[in-house]
Scaffold this active site. Structure first.
Site, PDB file in Angstrom:
ATOM      1  N   ASP A  91       0.830  -1.212   0.000  1.00  0.00           N
ATOM      2  CA  ASP A  91       0.000   0.000   0.000  1.00  0.00           C
ATOM      3  C   ASP A  91       0.860   1.257   0.000  1.00  0.00           C
ATOM      4  OD1 ASP A  91       0.777  -0.848   2.606  1.00  0.00           O
ATOM      5  OD2 ASP A  91      -0.616   0.585   3.497  1.00  0.00           O
ATOM      6  N   GLU A 149      -0.393  -2.017   5.211  1.00  0.00           N
ATOM      7  CA  GLU A 149       0.564  -1.943   6.319  1.00  0.00           C
ATOM      8  C   GLU A 149       0.529  -0.588   6.999  1.00  0.00           C
ATOM      9  OE1 GLU A 149       3.739  -0.817   8.634  1.00  0.00           O
ATOM     10  OE2 GLU A 149       3.665  -0.022   6.587  1.00  0.00           O
TER      11      GLU A 149
END
Length: 405
Positions: A91, A149
């Protein structure tokens, strides 16, 4: 889009095999394609599609849509053996990129400012290499492409979805491209590497009034100031000086005019520590301190306190194994940095609570190329030579994993 990839000058102290050197241009290509199309937590649809397409092209068994956008690839060696997992987060961050580069983010207000695009490229390169060299390792490798994350965290829901099962994972490793280390350095540490992360929001409810008549009020700003100061005593006087910890109030909002005592104040902050024994302790102390100060002034409060990620704690045996591999890659003890702790947090910690493993840093900073901005900075970028180093580290860990008893 096809990019012109600059020549890579690999430091002479690094041992990167020819097959992985040959992948370097492709690693850079993948990384830059991903960098142009960053996506926020649990919205990594383009990224997941890119990963799945590559895995399908290479004939690698994989499962998609785990914890929304997560992917797990399974690569079996030619001989039976244990199961090693490799984790890569994918991400991006809600940051507007300031870099003027051909591969600049095309998604307004979103940027890969922490190197996750590089992590995906490294994991893909590792998957491709291992799928072409199954004769070099025993057992099974699971490559986990994890969403979110940066928050709210994708590791825990992936674990709950069973990514560490069927087949059961014996150990897990992961890496972070790290601009706090120079290119050619690898940070490996036994025990706590990254901090636990906790957060809080607190509203102080006083009684507003005229600035010239404070005796008629309960001053929420005065109370908040006392709370901010008192919270620092948790680390200064309640935590063992040998245990690093941080309590930071990062936001404080109150008031509307210089002659009006604010009716309420709102603050938020973050808590960081390494020692797992401090879990619950700091939050409880925060609550007691806020309650005591508010009570002494006749105010009330609402505290919302939550634990985001536990500390990232490396297993000593796996960490020593990764260190031995790193010494093969960098060929000098000075290139392996043991004291590389950071108060930054990582949800790799959830994986490490379930199975033994090691999370390590691959140095990616190169000031000579103006590639040394810190993580989460709008000008963050890294020396892409580190991509090949990451693949080499993972490949060697896989090949030598059967050595661990």
């Amino acid at each position: 889009m096809t990019f012109t990839v600059p020549a890579i000058e690999t430091p002479n102290t690094l041992q990167i095999r020819l097959e992985i050197r040959a992948l370097q241009a492709q690693l850079v290509e993948w990384r830059r394609q991903l960098h142009q199309r960053p996506e926020l937590a649990f919205k990594e649809q383009i990224t997941a599609q890119f990963i799945a397409q590559k895995l399908q092209e290479w004939g690698i068994e994989h499962q998609t849509e785990i914890a929304k956008t997560g992917i797990v690839a399974i690569i079996k060696g030619d001989r039976p053996g244990k199961v090693l997992a490799i984790r890569a987060d994918m991400d991006a961050l809600p940051i507007q990129e300031a870099n003027e580069v051909p591969y600049r983010s095309q998604h307004d207000g979103i940027m890969h400012a922490c190197g996750h695009d590089g992590h995906v490229a490294i994991a893909l390169g590792t998957a491709y290499y291992l799928s072409q060299h199954r004769h070099t390792f025993n057992g099974t490798v699971k490559i986990i492409f994890q969403p979110a994350e940066e928050g709210p965290g994708g590791a825990k829901p992936m674990i709950e979805a069973g990514v560490l099962k069927n087949p059961d994972v014996d150990a897990i490793i992961g890496l972070h491209l790290w601009n706090n280390l120079s290119l050619g350095q690898i940070g490996v540490r036994s025990g706590p590497l990254m901090a636990a992360v906790e957060s809080f929001h607190c509203t102080i409810n006083g009684r507003g009034g005229h600035g010239a008549m404070p005796h008629q009020t309960v001053d929420s700003i005065l109370i908040s100031a006392q709370i901010v100061n008192a919270l620092q005593a948790i680390v200064a006087r309640n935590v063992n000086p040998l245990d690093a910890a941080v309590v930071t109030v990062g936001e404080l909002h109150a008031g509307t005019a210089n002659n009006v005592i604010a009716d309420s104040a709102w603050m938020s902050g973050t808590v960081r520590y390494f020692n797992p024994q401090l879990e619950d302790f700091i939050g409880e102390r925060c609550d007691r301190i806020i309650a005591g100060i508010c009570s002494s002034h006749g105010a009330t409060y609402n505290l919302d306190y939550w634990q985001l990620y536990p500390a990232t704690v490396n297993d000593p045996k796996i960490a020593e194994f990764v260190r031995s591999v790193a010494l093969e890659v960098v060929e000098t003890p000075l290139g392996v940095v043991p004291e590389c702790q950071t108060m930054g947090g990582e949800d790799m910690s959830f994986f490490l609570k379930e199975v033994p493993g090691c999370y390590f840093f691959v140095g990616a900073a190169n000031p000579a190329k103006n590639l040394a901005y810190p993580h989460h900075h709008p000008n963050f970028d890294f020396d892409e030579t580190a991509l090949g180093i990451g693949v080499e580290m993972f490949a060697r860990c896989v090949e030598r994993f059967s050595e661990i008893s």
